[in-house]
Every structure is written in structure tokens, then in C-alpha cells.
Design an enzyme around this catalytic site. Structure first.
Site, PDB file in Angstrom:
ATOM      1  N   GLU A 124      -1.801  -1.388  -6.920  1.00  0.00           N
ATOM      2  CA  GLU A 124      -2.326  -2.728  -7.178  1.00  0.00           C
ATOM      3  C   GLU A 124      -3.604  -2.679  -8.009  1.00  0.00           C
ATOM      4  O   GLU A 124      -3.808  -3.512  -8.911  1.00  0.00           O
ATOM      5  CB  GLU A 124      -2.562  -3.451  -5.854  1.00  0.00           C
ATOM      6  CG  GLU A 124      -1.253  -3.797  -5.144  1.00  0.00           C
ATOM      7  CD  GLU A 124      -1.452  -4.466  -3.807  1.00  0.00           C
ATOM      8  OE1 GLU A 124      -0.880  -5.539  -3.588  1.00  0.00           O
ATOM      9  OE2 GLU A 124      -2.188  -3.889  -2.961  1.00  0.00           O
ATOM     10  N   GLU A 144       4.985  -1.255   1.260  1.00  0.00           N
ATOM     11  CA  GLU A 144       4.603  -2.054   2.429  1.00  0.00           C
ATOM     12  C   GLU A 144       5.785  -2.475   3.309  1.00  0.00           C
ATOM     13  O   GLU A 144       5.617  -2.708   4.512  1.00  0.00           O
ATOM     14  CB  GLU A 144       3.824  -3.293   1.976  1.00  0.00           C
ATOM     15  CG  GLU A 144       2.417  -3.020   1.486  1.00  0.00           C
ATOM     16  CD  GLU A 144       2.340  -2.542   0.047  1.00  0.00           C
ATOM     17  OE1 GLU A 144       1.230  -2.296  -0.447  1.00  0.00           O
ATOM     18  OE2 GLU A 144       3.419  -2.401  -0.593  1.00  0.00           O
TER      19      GLU A 144
END
Length: 270
Positions: A124, A144
Site C-alpha cells: 500500500e 488480508e
């Protein structure tokens, strides 16, 4: 240039940084933010706050032209401190995306140079940078789903803008890893080089970017960020206004004169 000379316009940069360091290279007008928590450079909750402050401080420092985000050792980052999510307050968690977006808000060019694992918040952070240099060992992933969660700091949103919904679902919903070579083919990575060439490629890109006008670079970055979601007509209108403002800059005059004189321009950032 000494690290203690670096100041934040609204906050104090901690003397001890949590899992990363800052290297200032005045002769190259460059600052490196180096993730350094062996062996996988896990990014703690505290580090996210400090990274935001670091980017803002470097953005405000007129001696710095280019910022490089990289990892020490064999991996960029395996992601965040998973236990930290359970311990953080909802208010703190709500700030994660803002902190991770600091490279995108920074007015200066930001390069993410990563080999090995580039997972979770590491990916990210890279996605929030302007340029991503990968190697043949690089693996990008948003894992995730394996924790019963989704990316929470802009990962799926930024990725979808780059590669579309089909490929983003493949990466996010299957926690799929993609190589540096595939990332290049999909438009995620700017370059993919042999592992041993990453530092050389980073240095070369820094030197290339330093050759352009600082004010033109800042303007181009903000324009492209601001018009990413704009209709074409609005984007063209804003581009015209930015072009018009640059027409009166010292750097534009210098660029034109240097072009006609067949010499290298000496830009000053005004």
C-alpha cells in the site's frame, strides 16, 4: 546534511524512529526513508504515524528534491504488525489510510524501490508512491483475506485504478502474489530490473528526475493526482490552467532559452 536539521512544520520528528531510518544525501538533493526492522521490515502502528511525519518534513525541506522509500535487506516489507491491529483504538485505525497516503500527498517525486516481499501495508505504501521499481525477486500481495480482513489503507482502491476490477479481485480476494515482472506487465511497476541492479536503477531515476524543473514536477504530480477521477473535459480544463501558470515561471523561460541555445537548462524551481 544532518538528520537533526530536518524539521516538521507542525510536529517534532522523533529522535528514535520505530523500525525505519532516514538517510539525507545533500549532494544528490535526495532523502531515503529506509524500512529497517529485520528480517522482514514489519511496519508497526507507531511507524505509520512517524512515516507520515517524515514525509511531511521532507516535503517541507527545500534541500530535498527526490524521496526514495526502500527496505533494508532482502525484503521491502512483509506488511504490518498484525497484533497491533487488535490493540489499536478505532480512532487510530481510522487514521491508517491517511498516514499511508503521505507519499501521494507529498509534492515531490517519491520512488518506491523494493525487492523481495512487498506485502500488505508495504504494498500500500508503494502504491501511494509515484514510481515503483521492482526486481525479479519482488512479490507484491495484499494478503488480508487470510486474516479475515480486507486492505484498509488504500491498497484495493489504488490497485483497482491501475489494473481494473478483474485483476484487483484476483489479487485481493485470493490473496494472490504477483511477481515484479508481472507487475510491470500490468502497469503496477514502473520498471523491473535484475535484483543486483536495483540500487543502480534507483540512482539513475533520481538523477533523471533531478534534471527537470522542480515546479513543473510538482505541478505535474498534483495535476495527475487531482484529475485521476475527473471527466476528460474537467481534466483538460485543469491542465490548461496549470500550463498557463507555468508559462510565467522562471523555469519555463530558462527551459525555452536553454533549448534554443542548445545547452542544459539550470532550473531553480520558480
Amino acid at each position: 546534511m544532518k538528520l537533526h536539521e530536518l524539521a516538521h512544520p507542525a510536529a517534532v520528528l522523533p529522535a528514535e524512529l520505530d523500525g525505519f531510518r532516514i538517510e539525507l544525501k545533500a549532494e544528490q538533493e535526495r532523502a531515503d526513508i529506509v524500512l529497517d526492522r529485520p528480517p522482514f521490515n514489519v511496519v508497526s502502528m507507531l511507524a505509520r504515524d512517524q512515516l507520515r511525519i517524515a514525509f511531511e518534513a521532507l516535503d517541507a525541506d527545500e534541500r530535498i528534491r527526490i524521496i526514495v522509500l526502500r527496505g533494508a535487506g532482502e525484503h521491502f516489507s512483509s506488511g504490518g504488525d498484525i497484533k497491533g491491529f487488535l490493540e489499536a483504538t478505532p480512532e487510530h485505525v481510522s487514521e491508517l489510510a491517511w498516514n499511508v497516503a503521505a507519499p501521494a500527498r507529498c509534492s515531490k517525486p517519491v520512488i518506491a524501490a523494493g525487492r523481495g516481499y512487498c506485502f500488505g501495508v508495504g504494498f500500500e505504501l508503494s502504491l501511494a508512491c509515484d514510481f515503483r521499481l521492482a526486481t525479479e525477486t519482488t512479490l507484491y500481495a495484499l494478503p488480508e483475506q487470510k486474516l479475515g480482513q480486507i486492505p484498509g489503507s488504500g491498497g484495493s482502491a489504488r490497485l483497482q485504478k491501475m489494473v481494473g476490477i478483474t485483476r484487483t479481485k484476483d489479487i485481493v480476494m485470493r490473496s494472490r502474489r504477483i511477481s515484479g515482472r508481472q507487475a510491470l506487465e500490468w502497469g503496477v511497476a514502473t520498471e523491473c530490473v535484475p535484483d543486483a541492479e536495483l540500487e543502480r536503477a534507483t540512482d539513475a531515476l533520481v538523477d533523471e528526475l533531478r534534471g527537470f524543473s522542480p515546479i513543473a514536477q510538482r505541478t505535474a504530480k498534483k495535476l495527475l493526482n487531482d484529475t485521476e477521477d475527473s471527466p476528460l473535459s474537467i481534466a483538460i480544463e485543469l491542465e490548461g490552467h496549470c500550463y498557463s501558470r507555468l508559462r510565467s515561471s522562471e523555469d519555463f523561460r530558462e527551459g525555452v532559452e536553454a533549448f534554443h541555445s542548445k545547452r542544459k537548462p539550470a532550473f531553480v524551481g520558480r
